[in-house]
Write a protein that holds these residues in place. Structure first.
Motif, PDB file in Angstrom:
ATOM      1  N   GLY A  32      12.183   3.076   5.783  1.00 32.83           N
ATOM      2  CA  GLY A  32      11.542   3.813   6.475  1.00 32.83           C
ATOM      3  C   GLY A  32      10.578   4.722   5.989  1.00 32.83           C
ATOM      4  N   SER A  33      10.885   5.183   4.800  1.00 29.57           N
ATOM      5  CA  SER A  33      10.179   6.600   4.116  1.00 29.57           C
ATOM      6  C   SER A  33       8.812   5.632   3.534  1.00 29.57           C
ATOM      7  CB  SER A  33      10.865   6.892   3.184  1.00 29.57           C
ATOM      8  OG  SER A  33      11.413   6.087   2.002  1.00 29.57           O
ATOM      9  N   CYS A  34       8.953   4.484   3.512  1.00 30.78           N
ATOM     10  CA  CYS A  34       7.695   3.885   2.994  1.00 30.78           C
ATOM     11  C   CYS A  34       6.444   4.197   3.843  1.00 30.78           C
ATOM     12  CB  CYS A  34       7.984   2.043   3.046  1.00 30.78           C
ATOM     13  SG  CYS A  34       6.445   1.501   2.566  1.00 30.78           S
ATOM     14  N   TRP A  35       6.644   3.836   5.470  1.00 28.07           N
ATOM     15  CA  TRP A  35       5.521   4.183   6.343  1.00 28.07           C
ATOM     16  C   TRP A  35       5.283   5.396   6.295  1.00 28.07           C
ATOM     17  CZ3 TRP A  35       1.494   2.197   8.115  1.00 28.07           C
ATOM     18  CH2 TRP A  35       0.891   2.879   9.406  1.00 28.07           C
ATOM     19  N   VAL A  36       6.208   6.448   6.169  1.00 27.23           N
ATOM     20  CA  VAL A  36       6.034   7.771   6.406  1.00 27.23           C
ATOM     21  C   VAL A  36       5.307   8.288   5.108  1.00 27.23           C
ATOM     22  CG1 VAL A  36       7.482  10.017   6.014  1.00 27.23           C
ATOM     23  CG2 VAL A  36       8.209   8.262   7.686  1.00 27.23           C
ATOM     24  N   ARG A  37       5.605   7.497   3.982  1.00 27.31           N
ATOM     25  CA  ARG A  37       4.903   7.963   2.510  1.00 27.31           C
ATOM     26  C   ARG A  37       3.100   7.676   2.838  1.00 27.31           C
ATOM     27  NH1 ARG A  37       7.399   4.864  -1.373  1.00 27.31           N
ATOM     28  NH2 ARG A  37       5.724   3.447  -1.191  1.00 27.31           N
ATOM     29  N   ILE A  38       3.106   6.449   3.217  1.00 29.24           N
ATOM     30  CA  ILE A  38       1.687   6.207   3.280  1.00 29.24           C
ATOM     31  C   ILE A  38       0.975   6.508   4.479  1.00 29.24           C
ATOM     32  CG2 ILE A  38       2.130   4.414   1.608  1.00 29.24           C
ATOM     33  CD1 ILE A  38       2.009   2.382   3.932  1.00 29.24           C
ATOM     34  N   ARG A  39       1.483   6.930   5.778  1.00 33.41           N
ATOM     35  CA  ARG A  39       1.011   7.094   6.958  1.00 33.41           C
ATOM     36  C   ARG A  39      -0.294   8.350   6.730  1.00 33.41           C
ATOM     37  NH1 ARG A  39       4.131   8.133  12.121  1.00 33.41           N
ATOM     38  NH2 ARG A  39       5.402   9.134  10.538  1.00 33.41           N
ATOM     39  N   LEU A 109       6.769   1.166 -10.247  1.00 38.62           N
ATOM     40  CA  LEU A 109       5.607   0.437 -10.313  1.00 38.62           C
ATOM     41  C   LEU A 109       5.271  -0.130  -8.648  1.00 38.62           C
ATOM     42  CD1 LEU A 109       3.164  -0.427 -12.102  1.00 38.62           C
ATOM     43  CD2 LEU A 109       4.287  -2.602 -12.455  1.00 38.62           C
ATOM     44  N   GLY A 110       6.054  -0.722  -8.042  1.00 38.63           N
ATOM     45  CA  GLY A 110       5.699  -1.125  -6.634  1.00 38.63           C
ATOM     46  C   GLY A 110       5.519   0.228  -5.900  1.00 38.63           C
ATOM     47  N   ALA A 111       6.246   1.348  -6.112  1.00 39.79           N
ATOM     48  CA  ALA A 111       6.214   2.350  -5.118  1.00 39.79           C
ATOM     49  C   ALA A 111       4.977   3.225  -5.566  1.00 39.79           C
ATOM     50  CB  ALA A 111       7.348   3.639  -5.568  1.00 39.79           C
ATOM     51  N   LEU A 114       1.548   0.630  -3.554  1.00 42.47           N
ATOM     52  CA  LEU A 114       1.320   0.692  -2.151  1.00 42.47           C
ATOM     53  C   LEU A 114       0.250   2.000  -1.639  1.00 42.47           C
ATOM     54  CD1 LEU A 114       1.956  -0.669   0.469  1.00 42.47           C
ATOM     55  CD2 LEU A 114       3.886   0.936   0.619  1.00 42.47           C
ATOM     56  N   PRO A 115       0.786   3.076  -2.228  1.00 37.52           N
ATOM     57  CA  PRO A 115      -0.395   4.139  -1.724  1.00 37.52           C
ATOM     58  C   PRO A 115      -1.563   3.835  -2.296  1.00 37.52           C
ATOM     59  CG  PRO A 115       2.019   5.136  -2.503  1.00 37.52           C
ATOM     60  CD  PRO A 115       2.032   3.740  -2.813  1.00 37.52           C
ATOM     61  N   LEU A 116      -1.796   3.359  -3.714  1.00 39.36           N
ATOM     62  CA  LEU A 116      -3.042   3.275  -4.473  1.00 39.36           C
ATOM     63  C   LEU A 116      -3.828   2.031  -3.572  1.00 39.36           C
ATOM     64  CD1 LEU A 116      -4.670   3.761  -6.629  1.00 39.36           C
ATOM     65  CD2 LEU A 116      -3.582   1.877  -8.058  1.00 39.36           C
ATOM     66  N   ALA A 117      -3.069   0.920  -2.963  1.00 40.78           N
ATOM     67  CA  ALA A 117      -3.760  -0.033  -2.321  1.00 40.78           C
ATOM     68  C   ALA A 117      -4.179   0.526  -1.048  1.00 40.78           C
ATOM     69  CB  ALA A 117      -2.857  -1.162  -2.084  1.00 40.78           C
TER      70      ALA A 117
END
Length: 160
Positions: A32-39, A109-111, A114-117
């Protein structure tokens, strides 16, 4: 005294190690923190369109083209300025959550990818928005609608 086990509204047990309980809750706790991180990255990049409109309105763009620099180089500098803000914001969010709250992101690297993309897509969309809109108010309104609207529509902006 024994510590109480957290439960969901429908009285399902939430396990601290995510090995049992509702699968959707496990997914939220692990990912869940993935979406919170990039939102926040996308609306920030989209609202950067207002700066592009201001440079056009104040005549800065014409003055830049009067210099001996090529148009491609000026455009690349504008794009780099729009895109550079979002990865910096993502880095602050990632480092802050890791240091303050102990959030683990998995593969670094994956983390970071995502924000870079997301910032590249958001920066490109912000450049397009800045080129198409005439006023800062139009760009800001549409940028916030496009940036926050999908999250609000799926319920991602509401507290759980």
């Amino acid at each position: 005294m024994e510590r109480a086990t957290p439960r969901t509204p429908n009285d399902q047990e939430i396990s601290p190690d995510c090995d049992k309980g509702d699968r959707s809750i496990q997914w939220d706790r692990q990912h869940g923190s993935c979406w919170v991180r990039i939102r926040p990255l996308f609306p920030t990049s989209l609202t950067g369109a207002t700066v592009l409109i201001e440079t056009r309105r104040y005549g800065l763009s014409r003055r830049m083209y009067a210099t001996p620099m090529s148009g491609g180089r000026i455009l690349l500098g504008e794009a780099a300025g729009r895109v550079a803000v979002a990865p910096a914001q993502g880095l602050v969010i990632m480092l802050g959550s890791a240091l303050l709250f102990g959030v683990r992101r998995g593969d670094p690297l994956g983390a970071a990818a995502l924000p870079l993309a997301f910032s590249l897509v958001g920066g490109g969309a912000g450049m397009l928005l800045g080129a198409v809109m005439r006023t800062e108010q139009q760009a800001l309104s549409l940028g916030l609608l496009l940036g926050l609207g999908p999250g609000a529509a799926r319920g991602g902006c509401a507290p759980r």
